[in-house]
Design a protein around this motif. Structure first.
Motif, PDB file in Angstrom:
ATOM      1  N   MET A 121     -11.527 -32.602  28.496  1.00 48.93           N
ATOM      2  CA  MET A 121     -12.499 -30.782  29.365  1.00 48.93           C
ATOM      3  C   MET A 121     -10.892 -30.590  30.276  1.00 48.93           C
ATOM      4  N   GLY A 122     -10.507 -32.046  30.958  1.00 49.91           N
ATOM      5  CA  GLY A 122      -9.179 -31.223  32.747  1.00 49.91           C
ATOM      6  C   GLY A 122      -8.891 -30.847  31.747  1.00 49.91           C
ATOM      7  N   PHE A 123      -8.110 -31.440  30.985  1.00 54.44           N
ATOM      8  CA  PHE A 123      -6.682 -30.806  30.212  1.00 54.44           C
ATOM      9  C   PHE A 123      -6.819 -29.647  29.911  1.00 54.44           C
ATOM     10  N   LEU A 124      -8.370 -29.640  28.810  1.00 52.44           N
ATOM     11  CA  LEU A 124      -8.458 -27.841  28.006  1.00 52.44           C
ATOM     12  C   LEU A 124      -8.746 -26.998  29.885  1.00 52.44           C
ATOM     13  N   PHE A 125      -8.931 -27.719  30.426  1.00 53.79           N
ATOM     14  CA  PHE A 125      -9.204 -25.997  31.718  1.00 53.79           C
ATOM     15  C   PHE A 125      -8.145 -25.621  31.812  1.00 53.79           C
ATOM     16  N   ALA A 126      -7.611 -26.607  31.764  1.00 54.64           N
ATOM     17  CA  ALA A 126      -6.028 -26.796  31.975  1.00 54.64           C
ATOM     18  C   ALA A 126      -4.898 -25.703  32.069  1.00 54.64           C
ATOM     19  N   TYR A 127      -5.281 -26.092  31.070  1.00 48.70           N
ATOM     20  CA  TYR A 127      -4.432 -25.750  29.675  1.00 48.70           C
ATOM     21  C   TYR A 127      -5.456 -24.059  29.056  1.00 48.70           C
ATOM     22  N   ILE A 128      -6.645 -24.178  29.077  1.00 45.47           N
ATOM     23  CA  ILE A 128      -6.848 -22.343  29.107  1.00 45.47           C
ATOM     24  C   ILE A 128      -6.179 -21.488  30.275  1.00 45.47           C
ATOM     25  N   GLY A 129      -6.570 -21.845  30.842  1.00 45.42           N
ATOM     26  CA  GLY A 129      -6.151 -21.239  32.424  1.00 45.42           C
ATOM     27  C   GLY A 129      -4.319 -21.125  32.955  1.00 45.42           C
ATOM     28  N   THR A 130      -3.910 -22.256  31.780  1.00 44.65           N
ATOM     29  CA  THR A 130      -2.482 -21.049  31.947  1.00 44.65           C
ATOM     30  C   THR A 130      -2.119 -20.393  30.993  1.00 44.65           C
ATOM     31  N   MET A 131      -3.212 -20.153  29.779  1.00 50.04           N
ATOM     32  CA  MET A 131      -2.825 -19.028  29.186  1.00 50.04           C
ATOM     33  C   MET A 131      -2.772 -17.780  29.028  1.00 50.04           C
ATOM     34  N   ILE A 132      -4.519 -18.031  30.029  1.00 50.01           N
ATOM     35  CA  ILE A 132      -5.072 -16.813  30.772  1.00 50.01           C
ATOM     36  C   ILE A 132      -3.677 -16.061  31.946  1.00 50.01           C
ATOM     37  N   GLY A 133      -3.020 -16.854  32.480  1.00 46.24           N
ATOM     38  CA  GLY A 133      -2.254 -16.520  33.653  1.00 46.24           C
ATOM     39  C   GLY A 133      -1.149 -16.195  33.271  1.00 46.24           C
ATOM     40  N   ALA A 134      -0.347 -16.609  31.815  1.00 43.96           N
ATOM     41  CA  ALA A 134       0.402 -16.114  31.512  1.00 43.96           C
ATOM     42  C   ALA A 134       0.865 -15.484  31.102  1.00 43.96           C
ATOM     43  N   GLY A 135       0.428 -13.733  30.657  1.00 41.10           N
ATOM     44  CA  GLY A 135       0.759 -12.727  31.579  1.00 41.10           C
ATOM     45  C   GLY A 135       1.351 -11.935  32.797  1.00 41.10           C
ATOM     46  N   ARG A 136       0.805 -13.075  33.272  1.00 37.18           N
ATOM     47  CA  ARG A 136       1.555 -12.330  34.533  1.00 37.18           C
ATOM     48  C   ARG A 136       2.805 -13.656  35.028  1.00 37.18           C
ATOM     49  N   ARG A 137       3.515 -14.067  34.444  1.00 34.82           N
ATOM     50  CA  ARG A 137       4.685 -15.535  34.554  1.00 34.82           C
ATOM     51  C   ARG A 137       5.868 -14.272  34.430  1.00 34.82           C
ATOM     52  N   ASN A 138       6.732 -14.424  36.139  1.00 34.24           N
ATOM     53  CA  ASN A 138       7.874 -14.485  35.848  1.00 34.24           C
ATOM     54  C   ASN A 138       8.826 -15.779  35.021  1.00 34.24           C
ATOM     55  N   GLU A 139       8.979 -15.096  33.505  1.00 34.94           N
ATOM     56  CA  GLU A 139       9.399 -16.098  32.818  1.00 34.94           C
ATOM     57  C   GLU A 139      11.135 -16.844  33.270  1.00 34.94           C
ATOM     58  N   ALA A 140      11.775 -16.284  33.994  1.00 34.38           N
ATOM     59  CA  ALA A 140      13.058 -16.671  34.166  1.00 34.38           C
ATOM     60  C   ALA A 140      12.703 -17.173  35.092  1.00 34.38           C
ATOM     61  N   GLN A 141      11.983 -16.388  36.849  1.00 32.86           N
ATOM     62  CA  GLN A 141      11.878 -17.328  37.747  1.00 32.86           C
ATOM     63  C   GLN A 141      10.541 -18.969  37.721  1.00 32.86           C
ATOM     64  N   ASP A 142       9.970 -18.874  36.934  1.00 30.16           N
ATOM     65  CA  ASP A 142       9.273 -20.032  36.709  1.00 30.16           C
ATOM     66  C   ASP A 142      10.333 -21.298  36.102  1.00 30.16           C
ATOM     67  N   GLU A 143      10.857 -20.627  35.086  1.00 30.56           N
ATOM     68  CA  GLU A 143      12.267 -21.857  34.834  1.00 30.56           C
ATOM     69  C   GLU A 143      13.018 -22.420  35.971  1.00 30.56           C
ATOM     70  N   ARG A 144      13.027 -21.207  36.360  1.00 33.01           N
ATOM     71  CA  ARG A 144      13.917 -21.628  38.096  1.00 33.01           C
ATOM     72  C   ARG A 144      13.602 -22.838  38.749  1.00 33.01           C
ATOM     73  N   ASP A 145      11.892 -22.227  39.047  1.00 34.52           N
ATOM     74  CA  ASP A 145      11.492 -23.024  39.346  1.00 34.52           C
ATOM     75  C   ASP A 145      11.162 -24.550  39.272  1.00 34.52           C
ATOM     76  N   PHE A 146      10.897 -24.491  37.375  1.00 37.03           N
ATOM     77  CA  PHE A 146      10.586 -25.847  37.231  1.00 37.03           C
ATOM     78  C   PHE A 146      11.824 -26.651  37.242  1.00 37.03           C
ATOM     79  N   GLU A 147      12.364 -26.510  36.803  1.00 37.38           N
ATOM     80  CA  GLU A 147      14.194 -27.311  37.015  1.00 37.38           C
ATOM     81  C   GLU A 147      14.166 -27.690  38.488  1.00 37.38           C
ATOM     82  N   ASP A 148      13.629 -27.133  39.185  1.00 36.62           N
ATOM     83  CA  ASP A 148      14.067 -27.141  40.513  1.00 36.62           C
ATOM     84  C   ASP A 148      13.350 -28.168  40.596  1.00 36.62           C
ATOM     85  N   MET A 149      12.012 -28.331  40.509  1.00 33.76           N
ATOM     86  CA  MET A 149      10.912 -29.378  40.764  1.00 33.76           C
ATOM     87  C   MET A 149      11.977 -30.322  40.202  1.00 33.76           C
ATOM     88  N   GLN A 150      11.854 -30.365  38.726  1.00 36.29           N
ATOM     89  CA  GLN A 150      12.169 -31.372  37.712  1.00 36.29           C
ATOM     90  C   GLN A 150      13.890 -32.342  38.426  1.00 36.29           C
TER      91      GLN A 150
END
Length: 531
Positions: free
Chosen positions: A485-514
């Protein structure tokens, strides 16, 4: 004699604490000892943090009273460090500075995540701390033959815990944990040797006597957990919970490099593995030499099995050797509790001060002096809360109480950690949903589980129980349900927040983090720059 040995240990650790106080010249020194702890020292300290009252007192009692089912706690807690070693240790050290929230915010760039992660740290640390102060109450009551009750003993431990952290910070806490780990390993090795000598140097002989006394079913599953699903749920929480425990994760910030973080885990696994193997000897020997009735007479939850076993091994009650054995092991157990509660307290106070006070309320601009002051006030507040909750839970088995903290960590922190590291689309909304949903859902399941919602025939007429009903949720540990359920809550929250994403910036943040997580670029100087 017991009080003398305990007083000597306390005096030594207090001396270390005041020595360390002179070396706390910055907030970083107070939070993580300035990142100057070596891998070997940190590994021993991690083992000291992990081998808690639940391990020494609780598991020994659970094995003595429940056989195989009790030993599953040892198995689960040892295997858990594989998750920490292979998934968490290196990225956490490279991405964070003082707390788990640092790692999450490095990628997610939302200050609200810092607040939620700090609250999670404080809640989980408090749950874990309850077990330690409960164990302290049982110990001191045994030492004083009932003259000092748990109602007095628990506040006493709380006060010592506050002194360690307020005065010495992480450096003192680390050395207290090292001293305690070495004492605990010495005590368990001596007891194991005496047990083997008593049973002809044969573990099979020991198990044979356990079987003769309790029946063959005692050596199989089902004594404590009649429902096998309950045992699976427990093991899942133990195996996955360690990777989300704040007071364990913070130790990876005390070493200079990510390589040292990995070495720390290896050192810890060696000590922890050896210790948990020896709990099987101690628990089964306590069952044979003491018997269930004597163990439960000293403490209904079985928390006093290890000290009473030491008394029997060193000559028995009323003998000089027996009293020394009881005194020494009890004093070591007391040191165990002091060390672990100090680690939990500094984890909670650091999270509040660094994440909430400095990171959120002050926008990262709080002065060193203010951070010191707030950290010490937070330490006092955490200690008071732990004392109050410990008094309310003083009749519970300490290993069981810690298992609930593991379920919380695995349900609230682990999903967010893994999604942050490995899921490109994960966002701040998902992190907040995962943390809050994981905590609230786990606490709800605990509240409606057999641990809380059960009829106690001895207290039906006293009015002490507000809830007198059969459990709604059938499992004692909620991990099997709460972790997914913890994973499910995190997934649901991500889907709810997906509309407010800056996809290009988020992709850069993920690559930088990795890149930083697995190279140490910008942290250890292993890579000069990121192309």
């Amino acid at each position: 004699m017991t009080f003398l040995l305990a007083a000597i240990i306390v005096a030594i650790t207090l001396g270390v604490t005041f020595w360390a106080s002179g070396r706390n010249t910055s907030a970083g020194d107070f939070y993580v000892a300035g990142g100057r702890i070596s891998a070997t020292q940190n590994g021993i300290a991690i083992a000291g943090d992990y081998m808690s009252a639940a391990s020494f007192l609780g598991i020994t009692g659970l094995i003595a009273l429940n056989g195989y089912d009790g030993f599953m706690y040892s198995v689960g807690w040892f295997i858990a460090y594989l998750t920490v070693l292979f998934i968490v240790a290196e990225p956490l050290r490279n991405l964070g500075k003082y707390t788990l929230a640092d790692m999450l915010v490095y990628r997610l760039k939302d200050p609200r995540v810092r607040t939620y992660a700090a609250v999670s740290t404080i809640v989980i640390s408090t749950f874990y701390m309850i077990a330690q102060v409960v164990g302290a109450g049982s110990l001191i009551s045994l030492l004083s033959k009932g003259a000092i009750s748990a109602d007095v003993a628990i506040p006493l431990v709380g006060v010592l815990m506050i002194i360690y952290v307020v005065v010495g910070g992480m450096l003192a806490t680390t050395w207290v944990q090292i001293i305690k780990a070495l004492l605990l390993m010495f005590a368990t090795i001596v007891m194991t040797v005496l047990i083997l000598n008593r049973f002809g140097w044969s573990f099979s002989n020991l198990l044979g006597q356990v079987e003769a006394k309790n029946g063959a079913e005692f050596l199989g599953a089902g004594v404590k957990y009649k429902n096998p699903i309950d045992l699976i749920s427990l093991c899942l929480a133990l195996v996955l919970g360690t990777a989300g425990l704040p007071h364990i994760l913070v130790r990876f910030f005390t070493v200079p490099t990510a390589q040292d973080a990995r070495k720390s885990v290896v050192w810890a696994m060696v000590l922890i593995g050896a210790f948990y193997v020896m709990t099987a000897f101690m628990g089964n020997a306590a069952n044979v030499l003491l018997g269930k009735d004597a163990i439960e007479a000293a403490n209904k939850a079985g928390n006093m099995a290890a000290p009473l076993l030491a008394q029997a091994l060193f000559g028995g009650a009323g003998t000089v050797g027996g009293e020394f054995g009881l005194a020494f092991v009890t004093a070591v157990a007391f040191a165990t509790i002091l060390a672990v509660v100090a680690g939990l307290t500094i984890s909670a106070s650091t999270s509040f001060t660094h994440d909430i006070y400095n990171g959120v309320l002050k926008g990262g601009q709080a002065s060193e002096k203010d951070q010191f002051r707030v950290a010490r006030l937070a330490t006092v507040a955490v200690g008071i809360v732990a004392i109050i909750l410990g008094l309310l839970a003083k009749t519970q088995n300490v290993a069981f109480l810690v298992a609930l903290a593991f379920a919380l960590a695995a349900s609230a922190n682990l999903p967010v950690i893994l999604f942050t590291l490995f899921w490109r689309k994960f966002n701040a909304t998902g992190a907040m949903w995962g943390i809050v949903g994981g905590i609230l859902f786990t606490v709800l399941l605990i509240a409606i589980s057999p641990n809380i919602m059960k009829i106690d025939p001895d207290t039906l007429t006293t009015g002490r129980h507000l809830i007198q009903a059969n459990a709604i949720f059938p499992l004692e540990n909620p991990g099997l349900i709460s972790i997914p359920m913890g994973f499910l809550f995190a997934y649901i929250g991500t889907m709810i927040g997906a509309g407010r994403r800056n996809e290009a910036q988020d992709e850069r943040d993920f690559e930088d983090m990795q890149f930083r997580a697995y190279t140490g670029a910008g942290t250890d100087g292993t890579v000069a720059a990121h192309d």
